[in-house]
Design an enzyme around this catalytic site. Structure first.
Site, PDB file in Angstrom:
ATOM      1  N   ARG A 136       0.834  -1.219   0.000  1.00 52.22           N
ATOM      2  CA  ARG A 136       0.000   0.000   0.000  1.00 52.22           C
ATOM      3  C   ARG A 136       0.861   1.257   0.000  1.00 52.22           C
ATOM      4  NH1 ARG A 136      -4.113   0.020   4.652  1.00 52.22           N
ATOM      5  NH2 ARG A 136      -4.746   2.010   3.768  1.00 52.22           N
TER       6      ARG A 136
ATOM      7  N   VAL B  43      -5.469   6.758   6.563  1.00 51.93           N
ATOM      8  CA  VAL B  43      -4.084   6.685   7.032  1.00 51.93           C
ATOM      9  C   VAL B  43      -3.120   6.988   5.887  1.00 51.93           C
ATOM     10  CG1 VAL B  43      -4.691   4.952   8.776  1.00 51.93           C
ATOM     11  CG2 VAL B  43      -3.845   4.176   6.557  1.00 51.93           C
TER      12      VAL B  43
ATOM     13  N   HIS C  64      -7.245   7.244  12.815  1.00 51.88           N
ATOM     14  CA  HIS C  64      -6.704   5.888  12.678  1.00 51.88           C
ATOM     15  C   HIS C  64      -5.196   5.861  12.450  1.00 51.88           C
ATOM     16  CE1 HIS C  64     -10.974   4.295  11.450  1.00 51.88           C
ATOM     17  NE2 HIS C  64     -10.875   4.579  12.726  1.00 51.88           N
TER      18      HIS C  64
HETATM   19  P1  OAD Z   1     -14.987   2.214   3.221  1.00 56.10           P
HETATM   20  O1  OAD Z   1     -14.221   1.473   2.177  1.00 56.10           O
HETATM   21  O2  OAD Z   1     -15.726   1.441   4.237  1.00 56.10           O
HETATM   22  O3  OAD Z   1     -16.022   3.191   2.517  1.00 56.10           O
HETATM   23  C1  OAD Z   1     -15.668   4.012   1.441  1.00 56.10           C
HETATM   24  C2  OAD Z   1     -16.898   4.776   1.024  1.00 56.10           C
HETATM   25  O4  OAD Z   1     -16.517   5.664  -0.012  1.00 56.10           O
HETATM   26  C3  OAD Z   1     -18.025   3.898   0.475  1.00 56.10           C
HETATM   27  O5  OAD Z   1     -19.229   4.258   1.145  1.00 56.10           O
HETATM   28  C4  OAD Z   1     -18.096   4.259  -1.007  1.00 56.10           C
HETATM   29  O6  OAD Z   1     -19.433   4.250  -1.500  1.00 56.10           O
HETATM   30  C5  OAD Z   1     -17.537   5.670  -1.002  1.00 56.10           C
HETATM   31  N1  OAD Z   1     -16.891   6.115  -2.244  1.00 56.10           N
HETATM   32  C6  OAD Z   1     -16.158   5.407  -3.144  1.00 56.10           C
HETATM   33  N2  OAD Z   1     -15.685   6.213  -4.094  1.00 56.10           N
HETATM   34  C7  OAD Z   1     -16.128   7.461  -3.810  1.00 56.10           C
HETATM   35  C8  OAD Z   1     -15.959   8.745  -4.403  1.00 56.10           C
HETATM   36  N3  OAD Z   1     -15.229   8.929  -5.516  1.00 56.10           N
HETATM   37  N4  OAD Z   1     -16.572   9.808  -3.836  1.00 56.10           N
HETATM   38  C9  OAD Z   1     -17.327   9.653  -2.704  1.00 56.10           C
HETATM   39  N5  OAD Z   1     -17.501   8.470  -2.095  1.00 56.10           N
HETATM   40  C10 OAD Z   1     -16.905   7.394  -2.633  1.00 56.10           C
HETATM   41  O7  OAD Z   1     -13.940   3.258   3.892  1.00 56.10           O
HETATM   42  P2  OAD Z   1     -14.062   4.018   5.295  1.00 56.10           P
HETATM   43  O8  OAD Z   1     -15.454   4.408   5.595  1.00 56.10           O
HETATM   44  O9  OAD Z   1     -13.016   5.056   5.269  1.00 56.10           O
HETATM   45  O10 OAD Z   1      -9.960   1.306   9.272  1.00 56.10           O
HETATM   46  O11 OAD Z   1     -13.621   2.860   6.281  1.00 56.10           O
HETATM   47  C11 OAD Z   1     -13.491   3.128   7.631  1.00 56.10           C
HETATM   48  C12 OAD Z   1     -12.355   2.329   8.203  1.00 56.10           C
HETATM   49  O12 OAD Z   1     -12.533   0.945   7.906  1.00 56.10           O
HETATM   50  C13 OAD Z   1     -10.995   2.648   7.628  1.00 56.10           C
HETATM   51  O13 OAD Z   1     -10.376   3.751   8.225  1.00 56.10           O
HETATM   52  C14 OAD Z   1     -10.235   1.397   7.868  1.00 56.10           C
HETATM   53  C15 OAD Z   1     -11.273   0.393   7.442  1.00 56.10           C
HETATM   54  O14 OAD Z   1     -11.123  -0.864   7.937  1.00 56.10           O
HETATM   55  C16 OAD Z   1      -8.886   0.689   9.720  1.00 56.10           C
HETATM   56  O15 OAD Z   1      -8.043   0.215   8.973  1.00 56.10           O
HETATM   57  C17 OAD Z   1      -8.817   0.629  11.192  1.00 56.10           C
END
Ligand code: OAD
Length: 248
Positions: A69, A102, A118
Site C-alpha cells: 500500500r 491513514v 486511525h
Molecule cells: P470504506 O471502504 O468502508 O467506505 C468508502 C466509502 O466511499 C463507500 O461508502 C463508497 O461508497 C464511497 N466512495 C467510493 N468512491 C467514492 C468517491 N469517488 N466519492 C465519494 N464516495 C466514494 O472506507 P471508510 O469508511 O473510510 O480502518 O472505512 C473506515 C475504516 O474501515 C478505515 O479507516 C479502515 C477500514 O477498515 C482501519 O483500517 C482501522
C-alpha cells in the site's frame, strides 16, 4: 433550491464546520477503498491483516501488505477532494477536518490541522516499546529496506502506527473529533461507509447537538437515513462544485 446550493449556503453561514472523511476521497487517486466493489477487505479478510493478533502471528505478512500500500500511495497524487478539504483547513475559519484515512494524501495536499483518528501508514512504532523508541517515527521509504522494519533504537520489530480492529483510538484525537462534532453548525461526512465505530458515531453525535448533517457519497450508506442532505456523487466532483459556489 438545489441540494448543492443549500449545502454551500449552510457551509458559508457556518461558524464551525466539521468534516469526517473516509477512503472514498482517495478513490480518484487510484487508491482502493476498503468495502467498495474492488475494496481491500473484499480481497483479503481484515482479521488476517489489520489486527494485533494477525501481526503477532506473522509480522512479515502484515508488513508486506502495508509495504504494498505504501508503494501504491507513493506513486499516487492527491485529487481535487483532498485539495478542496486542505484549502478549507487553511482558509476557512472554524473548520475541523477529521479523517479515518491513514494514506497521507490530505497532508500532501496541504491540510493543516488534521485530526487523524486511525493514525498514519507513514508512521512506525516500536512494538516493545523500548524506552528510547516510545514515540512514533516517520518513514516515507517504499519499499522498505527490510520487512519487518526494525526500531532504530532497540532493533526490535516495528509496526505501522495505525489503529487495528480491536484497538482503542488515540484518545486525544477522538476527544478533539467528538468536541468538534458537538460544537459544529454543519457536519459533513464524505467518502465513508459510516460503518466503523467510534468514527461512525460522530455524525449522530453532531446531529444530536443540533448540527445540519450532510453526506457526500457515491452510494447509500449507514448514515444516509440520518442526514439532512445526502449528496450522491463523487467527492472530487461534489466538493469542487461546493467550493466553487463558496467562492462566487
Ligand atoms: P470504506 O471502504 O468502508 O467506505 C468508502 C466509502 O466511499 C463507500 O461508502 C463508497 O461508497 C464511497 N466512495 C467510493 N468512491 C467514492 C468517491 N469517488 N466519492 C465519494 N464516495 C466514494 O472506507 P471508510 O469508511 O473510510 O480502518 O472505512 C473506515 C475504516 O474501515 C478505515 O479507516 C479502515 C477500514 O477498515 C482501519 O483500517 C482501522
Amino acid at each position: 433550491m438545489a441540494p448543492l446550493d443549500v449545502v454551500a449556503d449552510r457551509i458559508r453561514e457556518a461558524h464551525r464546520l466539521t468534516v469526517l472523511s473516509g477512503a472514498g476521497i482517495s478513490a480518484a487517486s487510484g487508491i482502493p477503498t476498503f468495502r467498495g466493489g474492488d475494496g481491500l477487505w473484499r480481497r483479503v479478510r481484515a482479521e488476517t491483516i489489520a489486527t494485533p493478533e494477525a501481526f503477532a502471528a506473522d509480522p512479515r505478512l502484515v508488513w508486506e501488505w502495508y509495504d504494498w500500500r505504501r508503494q501504491m500511495l507513493l506513486a499516487a497524487r492527491p485529487n481535487p477532494a483532498h485539495e478542496v478539504l486542505a484549502r478549507w483547513t487553511r482558509s476557512r475559519p472554524g473548520v475541523t477536518l477529521v479523517t479515518q484515512n491513514v494514506d497521507g494524501l490530505l497532508e500532501r495536499a496541504g491540510a493543516d490541522p488534521i485530526v487523524r483518528l486511525h493514525g498514519s501508514i507513514w508512521h512506525l512504532r516500536c512494538c516493545q516499546p523500548c524506552a528510547a523508541g516510545r514515540d512514533d517515527w516517520r518513514d516515507e521509504t517504499a519499499p522498505l529496506a527490510t520487512l519487518p522494519p526494525r526500531c532504530p533504537h532497540c532493533g526490535g520489530i516495528a509496526r505501522p502506527a495505525v489503529t487495528w480492529f480491536g484497538e482503542p483510538l488515540d484518545l486525544e484525537a477522538l476527544d478533539e473529533a467528538a468536541g468538534a462534532s458537538r460544537a459544529c453548525d454543519v457536519f459533513l461526512a464524505v467518502g465513508t461507509s459510516a460503518l466503523v465505530y467510534p468514527a461512525a458515531g460522530l455524525l449522530p453525535h453532531a446531529r444530536a447537538h443540533g448540527a445540519v448533517t450532510v453526506e457526500i457519497n457515491t452510494e447509500t450508506t449507514g448514515a444516509s437515513d440520518l442526514v439532512d442532505v445526502a449528496l450522491r456523487g463523487k467527492a472530487e466532483e461534489v466538493l469542487a462544485a461546493i467550493d466553487k459556489r463558496l467562492d462566487s
